[in-house]
Design an enzyme around this catalytic site. Sequence first.
Site, mmCIF file in Angstrom:
data_model
loop_
_atom_site.group_PDB
_atom_site.id
_atom_site.type_symbol
_atom_site.label_atom_id
_atom_site.label_comp_id
_atom_site.label_asym_id
_atom_site.label_seq_id
_atom_site.Cartn_x
_atom_site.Cartn_y
_atom_site.Cartn_z
ATOM 1 C CE LYS A 1 -2.118 -1.469 3.442
ATOM 2 N NZ LYS A 1 -3.333 -1.046 5.151
ATOM 3 N N GLY B 1 -8.886 4.867 8.974
ATOM 4 C CA GLY B 1 -9.472 3.862 9.026
ATOM 5 C C GLY B 1 -9.599 3.240 7.289
ATOM 6 C CB THR B 2 -6.724 4.512 4.374
ATOM 7 O OG1 THR B 2 -6.436 4.681 5.299
ATOM 8 C CG2 THR B 2 -7.682 5.392 4.083
ATOM 9 N N GLY B 3 -7.204 1.654 5.906
ATOM 10 C CA GLY B 3 -6.632 0.203 5.570
ATOM 11 C C GLY B 3 -7.818 -0.642 5.892
ATOM 12 C CB CYS B 4 -10.439 -0.674 8.475
ATOM 13 S SG CYS B 4 -9.881 -0.652 9.919
ATOM 14 C CB THR C 1 -5.994 8.890 6.298
ATOM 15 O OG1 THR C 1 -5.246 9.852 7.331
ATOM 16 C CG2 THR C 1 -5.402 9.705 4.599
HETATM 17 N N1 LIG Z 1 -3.369 10.672 1.335
HETATM 18 C C1 LIG Z 1 -3.438 9.418 0.562
HETATM 19 N N2 LIG Z 1 -4.156 9.984 -0.961
HETATM 20 C C2 LIG Z 1 -4.807 8.864 -1.737
HETATM 21 N N3 LIG Z 1 -4.743 7.774 -1.172
HETATM 22 C C3 LIG Z 1 -4.235 7.614 0.095
HETATM 23 C C4 LIG Z 1 -4.086 8.462 1.099
HETATM 24 N N4 LIG Z 1 -3.719 8.209 2.157
HETATM 25 C C5 LIG Z 1 -4.294 6.794 2.053
HETATM 26 N N5 LIG Z 1 -4.944 6.528 0.635
HETATM 27 C C6 LIG Z 1 -5.006 4.791 0.461
HETATM 28 O O1 LIG Z 1 -5.518 4.232 1.048
HETATM 29 C C7 LIG Z 1 -4.805 3.158 0.784
HETATM 30 C C8 LIG Z 1 -5.005 2.232 2.467
HETATM 31 O O2 LIG Z 1 -3.768 3.209 3.030
HETATM 32 P P1 LIG Z 1 -2.744 3.342 4.112
HETATM 33 O O3 LIG Z 1 -2.258 2.490 3.745
HETATM 34 O O4 LIG Z 1 -2.341 4.889 5.365
HETATM 35 O O5 LIG Z 1 -2.949 1.997 5.518
HETATM 36 P P2 LIG Z 1 -3.106 1.651 6.724
HETATM 37 O O6 LIG Z 1 -1.807 2.387 7.354
HETATM 38 O O7 LIG Z 1 -3.042 0.219 7.051
HETATM 39 O O8 LIG Z 1 -4.984 2.694 6.426
HETATM 40 P P3 LIG Z 1 -5.213 2.726 8.890
HETATM 41 O O9 LIG Z 1 -4.475 1.704 9.136
HETATM 42 O O10 LIG Z 1 -5.437 4.181 9.136
HETATM 43 O O11 LIG Z 1 -6.293 1.840 8.067
HETATM 44 C C9 LIG Z 1 -4.193 3.454 0.069
HETATM 45 O O12 LIG Z 1 -3.260 2.205 0.184
HETATM 46 C C10 LIG Z 1 -4.419 4.079 -0.449
HETATM 47 O O13 LIG Z 1 -4.945 3.125 -1.382
HETATM 48 C C1 LIG Z 2 -10.952 -1.576 15.639
HETATM 49 C C2 LIG Z 2 -10.125 -1.252 14.682
HETATM 50 N N1 LIG Z 2 -9.166 -1.907 14.002
HETATM 51 C C3 LIG Z 2 -7.991 -1.009 12.517
HETATM 52 C C4 LIG Z 2 -8.039 0.129 13.563
HETATM 53 C C5 LIG Z 2 -7.213 0.712 12.383
HETATM 54 O O1 LIG Z 2 -6.820 2.023 10.978
HETATM 55 C C6 LIG Z 2 -7.927 0.868 14.224
HETATM 56 N N2 LIG Z 2 -8.060 2.041 14.453
HETATM 57 N N3 LIG Z 2 -9.584 0.333 14.889
#
Ligand SMILES: Nc1ncnc2c1ncn2[C@@H]1O[C@H](COP(=O)(O)OP(=O)(O)OP(=O)(O)O)[C@@H](O)[C@H]1O
Ligand SMILES: Cc1ncc(CO)c(N)n1
Length: 590
Positions: free
Chosen positions: A218, A253-256, A251
């Site tokens: 990512k 919850g973007t990963g979730c 951003t």
């Molecule tokens: N500033 C940004 N601009 C555009 N896309 C973004 C941005 N930040 C995150 N993304 C998108 O969201 C996806 C997941 O974000 P990220 O890699 O930050 O996940 P994460 O750290 O697991 O998220 P979190 O822990 O906040 O839920 C990225 O791969 C990308 O596609």
């Molecule tokens: C419950 C839960 N899962 C994942 C994340 C990561 O963003 C969060 N903040 N909370």
Amino acid sequence: MAEQPTAPSCAPTSNPSTLSNPAPGASASGTPRAPQTAQVPQAARVPRVLSIAGTDPSGGAGIQADLKSIAASGGYGMCVTTSLVAQNTCGVREVFTPPLEFLTAQLAAVFDDVTVDAVKIGMLGDADTIRTVRTWLSEHPVPVVVLDPVMIASSGDRLLQAEAEQALRDLVPLVNVITPNIPELAVLCEKEPAQTFDEAHEQAANLAAATGTTVIVKGGHLCGQDAGNTAVFPDGTCAHVRTPRLDSRNTHGTGCSLSSSLATRLGVELLQHAEVAEHTAEQSVLTSEDTHRALQWSTRWLHESIAAGAGLQVGSGEGHGPVDHAARARRLEAAASAYPWHHLLATTDSEGNTLDGTSPERLLPVSPVPAGEAVVKPAGPWTAALWAAGGETWHQILDLPFVRALGDGTLDEDLFAFYLDQDALYLRDYSRALATLSARADTAEAQVHWAAGAHEAIAAESQLHEGWLANRARLGGPSPITMGYTNFLRASAAGDDYVVGAAAILPCYWLYEEVGAVLSSQNHADHPYAEWLSMYGGEEFAADVARSLAEVERAFEAASPAQRVRAAQAYLSACVYEREFFDQAHRALR
Ligand SMILES: Nc1ncnc2c1ncn2[C@@H]1O[C@H](COP(=O)(O)OP(=O)(O)OP(=O)(O)O)[C@@H](O)[C@H]1O
Ligand SMILES: Cc1ncc(CO)c(N)n1
């Protein structure tokens, strides 16, 4: 700092699947369906997607984000809660983990009753929870399992006990896809966090080869203009999906959201295979193309959701706000409205004066958004009134994701290709409408002007075929928007009064010229669409626009009040069709 991926060497591959076969129970089951008619697109079946994760009562992350993402991605969402987390956009306050027996009770309640097509695993918290989920899924196999190895929240708070990291590593080979961020990837590989895309890619390739699991690298935590994601397959091949980096604090919850959307889209792909398999001897197996397509869908949807996040105004602003999971659904809902356009209903202006066409002020409802200055100036009071009334639509056009991305060079090639394909079909019929107007014009000058326009439109169409469309896949048929617009132009030119036909044709000259002026001002030598943008802004076309304006002005002067009202309405309808035309690629492709 890290840098963006250099060349997208990660082209889609046609390698064999890295995903396991579906469990027998998860194939398309239930009521028998009638054989499908070939070529008639079928509504996609809805995958039943289970999120096993922790909670976020403020709604931006965890299970709450997962359920919204699953629904937005076309699935039916279910959830089994591992941990109750008291958190918000600023951070985690407290975590309560229910007894393991209750986790198992929740899993049993779902699996005893529902066929699960896909699972997304999020926060697991501790080693015992990881082992319980692992045992459950090995005894109840599900065809798609996406693991988001949640360790630390975007606020920096721990969501996985340090001693549970090995248990999480042991879970990786048992799932189909993992979606670690850069620090999580490093922990899984027992390496330092990658600083560059190449380093991250190398870690992912080693992990994928060692575990047999597809790893999504990512780009969110890297820097550079591309925040895109790469699927790295166990055989060493990969597929990259670009997405422009947004300057956004939304951003959380973007990963979730990405992982649950991906699980859902993989479920959609799998169900489509299952539909085919029902009628053929083919097996329902996901391929790396399926994964690429699913990742493309989820990445684009998430981009739109992040971009709209700030508009929600959720959170104090001190932390990281959530994404707007429903932004796309709302955009498409608005686009699908069958309500008549406002200018076709209005009979009075805001002061209660009847719109009777007796003066330029009594032609159309006042635009709530001022139009600003046009590059090619109106030819008189009637065309000035048209420009002013079209202010809102004009600004909506400038704000369209298609127009913005074409201008800043981030437009995806498949969206551009869709536009070109429809543009060629449009020009063909637009030329016919102009030829009709020419035949009906009452001055030799107007007759020649519209005929020249008809000729140029058909010449532009054949140029498109020979150049831009020569190596691009074509759909070969008009979209409902292209058809609506061209039929409207042809009907106005052939079947209505001359002034109405001329007014209907005008936006294709005028708005196209104005959009072109904005786009060509953004052009530069390295612009990916430099050649296309350089076609705008020629003086010859600007002179044609001015001649069309003069002819429409003349026709308005000569027309009766009632004809003017209908002509003005036709002008605004064509402005709206212009907007729809520029927007259509973003509605057709996801
Ligand atoms: N500033 C940004 N601009 C555009 N896309 C973004 C941005 N930040 C995150 N993304 C998108 O969201 C996806 C997941 O974000 P990220 O890699 O930050 O996940 P994460 O750290 O697991 O998220 P979190 O822990 O906040 O839920 C990225 O791969 C990308 O596609
Ligand atoms: C419950 C839960 N899962 C994942 C994340 C990561 O963003 C969060 N903040 N909370």
